[in-house]
Design an enzyme around this catalytic site. Structure first.
Site, PDB file in Angstrom:
ATOM      1  N   TYR A 153       0.886  -1.183   0.115  1.00 32.28           N
ATOM      2  CA  TYR A 153      -0.158  -0.052  -0.023  1.00 32.28           C
ATOM      3  C   TYR A 153       0.820   1.173  -0.111  1.00 32.28           C
ATOM      4  CZ  TYR A 153      -4.371   2.347   0.879  1.00 32.28           C
ATOM      5  OH  TYR A 153      -5.559   3.407   0.699  1.00 32.28           O
ATOM      6  N   GLU A 160       2.079   6.508  -6.970  1.00 35.17           N
ATOM      7  CA  GLU A 160       1.103   7.329  -7.611  1.00 35.17           C
ATOM      8  C   GLU A 160       1.252   8.776  -7.568  1.00 35.17           C
ATOM      9  OE1 GLU A 160      -2.575   6.199  -5.688  1.00 35.17           O
ATOM     10  OE2 GLU A 160      -2.357   3.949  -6.418  1.00 35.17           O
TER      11      GLU A 160
END
Length: 230
Positions: A153, A160
């Protein structure tokens, strides 16, 4: 409680078959993406060509995830439609709104990070869902589902953010997806500023989702598999 009608059984069976096919296809798609990146790494020993090796598959299988919003809306799965929409569209923005339109970021470490994190996460996640549909989830798969996120994660989110940040100068210079005045509608839109807002939104949202996954882990994973009741 009234007995189920024959049509109810048909609907349930059809929904189950559809979800099995959908999840199986996603497992296969993301496995191909991971395999393609592995081959590229073996061939060149570098992450810089990962995106070029997987672009068509990434666009197809990540876009197909939009169906999950409708799965939640129509009750095919128990997921929260709003949370599902946020998670899906955050990926869609990066896929189509960054990677597809700004090729300059393709060779960045951020893109490699998100591709690796996404592919491993999705292989595990869709495998978990597929096994759950037939009430047969191996403990090892459950453990992976609620443990690998601890590393994947943060890697995915960092990738991103790095990708969005790296694309910002090109989006600003080219005015991509933006509308400037004057125009007939007498209004303007800045995709550049929208992306800055998206990046800032990670600050309050990421910790909540991350901590939620830890809460789910405490609930779902025990020190050892629980024996089945006789």
């Amino acid at each position: 409680m009234p007995p189920k009608k024959p049509d109810d059984y048909v609907n349930v069976t059809t929904s189950l078959a559809y979800l099995l096919v959908y999840n199986f296809a996603q497992v296969g798609g993301w496995t191909m993406i991971a395999f393609a990146m592995g081959l590229k790494w073996v061939a060149k020993g570098s992450y810089t060509d990962f995106y070029g090796a997987v672009e068509p598959m990434l666009l197809i299988f990540q876009t197909a995830a939009i169906l999950e919003i409708f799965h939640a809306m129509f009750g095919l799965v128990k997921s929260n439609p709003v949370l599902t929409a946020f998670q899906v569209f955050s990926r869609i923005i990066v896929t189509w709104g960054i990677l597809y339109i700004v090729p300059e970021v393709h060779q960045s470490v951020g893109v490699a990070m998100l591709l690796v994190a996404w592919s491993v996460t999705e292989i595990i996640r869709y495998s978990y869902y597929m096994c759950g549909l037939i009430d047969s989830i191996p403990y090892a798969l459950m453990w992976c589902r609620y443990t690998f996120f601890i590393i994947l994660y943060p890697i995915g989110v960092t990738g991103e953010l790095l990708s969005i940040y790296g694309a910002l100068p090109f989006i600003k210079d080219r005015g991509l997806y933006s509308v400037s005045m004057p125009n007939r509608a007498n209004m303007s839109f800045s995709y550049y500023h929208v992306l800055i807002f998206v990046m800032l939104s990670y600050i309050p949202i990421f910790p909540q989702l991350y901590l939620h996954m830890f809460a789910q882990r405490r609930k779902m994973v025990s020190a050892s598999p629980k024996p089945k009741a006789e």
